[in-house]
Design an enzyme around this catalytic site. Structure first.
Site, PDB file in Angstrom:
ATOM      1  N   ARG A 157       1.027  -1.378  -0.004  1.00 48.95           N
ATOM      2  CA  ARG A 157       0.174  -0.100   0.062  1.00 48.95           C
ATOM      3  C   ARG A 157       0.933   1.057   0.039  1.00 48.95           C
ATOM      4  O   ARG A 157       0.416   2.121   0.675  1.00 48.95           O
ATOM      5  CB  ARG A 157      -1.056  -0.026   1.155  1.00 48.95           C
ATOM      6  CG  ARG A 157      -1.933  -1.190   1.203  1.00 48.95           C
ATOM      7  CD  ARG A 157      -3.057  -1.025   0.167  1.00 48.95           C
ATOM      8  NE  ARG A 157      -4.159  -1.711   0.313  1.00 48.95           N
ATOM      9  CZ  ARG A 157      -4.220  -3.152  -0.059  1.00 48.95           C
ATOM     10  NH1 ARG A 157      -3.218  -3.545  -0.465  1.00 48.95           N
ATOM     11  NH2 ARG A 157      -5.260  -3.729   0.389  1.00 48.95           N
ATOM     12  N   SER A 229     -10.840  -0.789   3.836  1.00 48.72           N
ATOM     13  CA  SER A 229     -10.051  -1.077   4.899  1.00 48.72           C
ATOM     14  C   SER A 229      -9.432   0.121   5.523  1.00 48.72           C
ATOM     15  O   SER A 229      -9.042   1.077   4.528  1.00 48.72           O
ATOM     16  CB  SER A 229      -8.645  -1.884   4.537  1.00 48.72           C
ATOM     17  OG  SER A 229      -8.977  -3.075   3.749  1.00 48.72           O
ATOM     18  N   GLU A 325      -4.888   3.159   6.962  1.00 49.40           N
ATOM     19  CA  GLU A 325      -4.452   3.131   5.367  1.00 49.40           C
ATOM     20  C   GLU A 325      -4.952   4.158   4.617  1.00 49.40           C
ATOM     21  O   GLU A 325      -4.901   4.758   3.491  1.00 49.40           O
ATOM     22  CB  GLU A 325      -5.222   1.596   4.895  1.00 49.40           C
ATOM     23  CG  GLU A 325      -4.524   1.019   3.602  1.00 49.40           C
ATOM     24  CD  GLU A 325      -5.799   1.115   2.701  1.00 49.40           C
ATOM     25  OE1 GLU A 325      -5.509   0.654   1.460  1.00 49.40           O
ATOM     26  OE2 GLU A 325      -6.985   1.597   2.804  1.00 49.40           O
TER      27      GLU A 325
END
Ligand code: EPU
Length: 331
Positions: A157, A229, A325
């Site tokens: 990520r 998420s 995130e």
């Protein structure tokens, strides 16, 4: 003031001072030459990984660069150049229709192609970095630069495009290489089990299976605001996992190739008893504890208060710090 309600999937009712879109590299460069890109500015994609803590006192930029163009093709693979403003899942649908292998496990991820290369989106055993050849950009001075995939600093990520010093580097096109040879990534979670419902494995079948799995766990932002998420899965040394296994023998984990392990934050949040729980208008999703949702009318600060409470619980029970995130703006 310009409402950002339709530009963030969390459904937070905030505004920007100004909003500017562009549909081509030329248009972006003209805006730059005219001095239209005033600071502060924030470049967004589909707004599916953003949380605004409050109104944005500046310019919000958004690419509308479209197009999927074949650059090179042989019997085994195809290279395509895709506009940053193309909806990611439209691109996946296009690849599947054309019999190009690679993107199918990333079906239904919200957002746009430009942001996919910034965020290194991933799901069900695939990360977009493995499909990218290069990323085309224009910076705030109007200078073009193409980054080869090795120059993008890809990690879980993460990429160099997320660094503060690259805030003024805008992705205009992403080039991908896709395979024409039949191959699938099937080892994650319940994919193989779900495939048993179908007579044969094909690209459209796998896309359908991924979509069904996602729809069963992840809330539809059109129905309930969320940004997928909310936290990253923490990466810890093996010794930390072994210590935790004494107390939690069933703790799930994924081995990384550097000897460290990734522990699912959703599992830890679930173990803390947060799944389905609310704090004011913000809640932890009842089918996947990694996702925070806006139950209606939440402000950014409501989501942040819930996030802080969840992080504190995980820290207390597991001794692990989990980090968002989602990109916090003005948070
Ligand atoms: N789990 C629980 N309870 C929960 C949620 C998860 O016990 O409430 C357990 C599951 O049983 C499983 C493990 O945790 O053993 C992992 O769960 P899952 O397969 O749902 O995946 P994840 O690690 O929670 C990541 C990505 C998702 C991606 C899925 C599938 C991150 C931050 N998230 O979630 O990505 O779809 O894997 O590959 O890496 C996103 O980034 O927005 C996103 C949705």
């Amino acid at each position: 003031m310009y409402s950002l309600l339709s530009h963030n999937t969390f459904g937070i009712d905030v505004s920007a001072e100004r909003f500017q879109e562009y549909a081509s590299v030329e248009e972006l460069k003209t805006l730059i030459a005219q001095g239209a890109l005033t600071t502060p500015f924030l470049h967004i994609g589909g707004g599916s990984n953003l949380l605004f803590a409050k109104d944005y006192d500046g310019l919000v930029l958004h690419s509308r660069i479209e197009g999927i163009e074949v650059m090179e093709e042989d019997d085994r693979s195809v290279s395509v150049r895709v506009g940053a403003g193309v909806v990611w899942d439209d691109f996946v649908g296009y690849c599947v229709e054309h019999g190009w292998y690679g993107t199918e496990n990333l079906s239904l991820i919200p957002g746009e192609v430009g942001a996919s290369a910034v965020q290194n989106i991933g799901a069900y055993g695939v990360e977009v970095k493995d499909l990218i050849i290069s990323v085309e950009t224009v910076n705030i001075h109007g200078e073009e630069r193409v980054y080869a995939v090795e120059e993008c600093g890809y990690a879980y990520r993460d990429s160099i495009f997320k660094r503060p010093e690259n805030k003024s580097v805008f992705v205009t096109y992403v080039c991908f290489r896709l395979s024409k040879e039949e191959h699938y990534t099937l080892d994650y979670g319940t994919i193989r089990q779900e495939l048993e419902k179908y007579p044969a494995l094909t690209l459209p079948v796998l896309r359908k299976v991924i979509i069904d799995i996602r729809e069963s766990k992840l809330p539809d932002p059109k129905v309930m605001g969320n940004a997928g998420s909310f936290f990253m899965n923490p990466i810890v040394p093996r010794e930390k996992l072994e210590a935790l296994q004494q107390e939690f023998p069933r703790i799930p984990f994924y081995e990384l190739n550097d000897g460290r392990v990734k522990i699912p934050a959703g599992w830890m949040i679930d173990q803390c008893g947060w799944k389905g729980k609310s704090l004011g208008p913000a809640a932890v999703h009842d089918k996947q504890a990694l996702v925070l949702v806006n139950r209606g009318g939440a402000k950014g600060s409501d989501i942040i208060a819930l996030s802080d409470a969840v992080r504190a619980s995980v820290r207390e029970k597991f001794g692990i710090d989990i980090h968002p995130e989602v990109n916090l703006v003005n948070g």
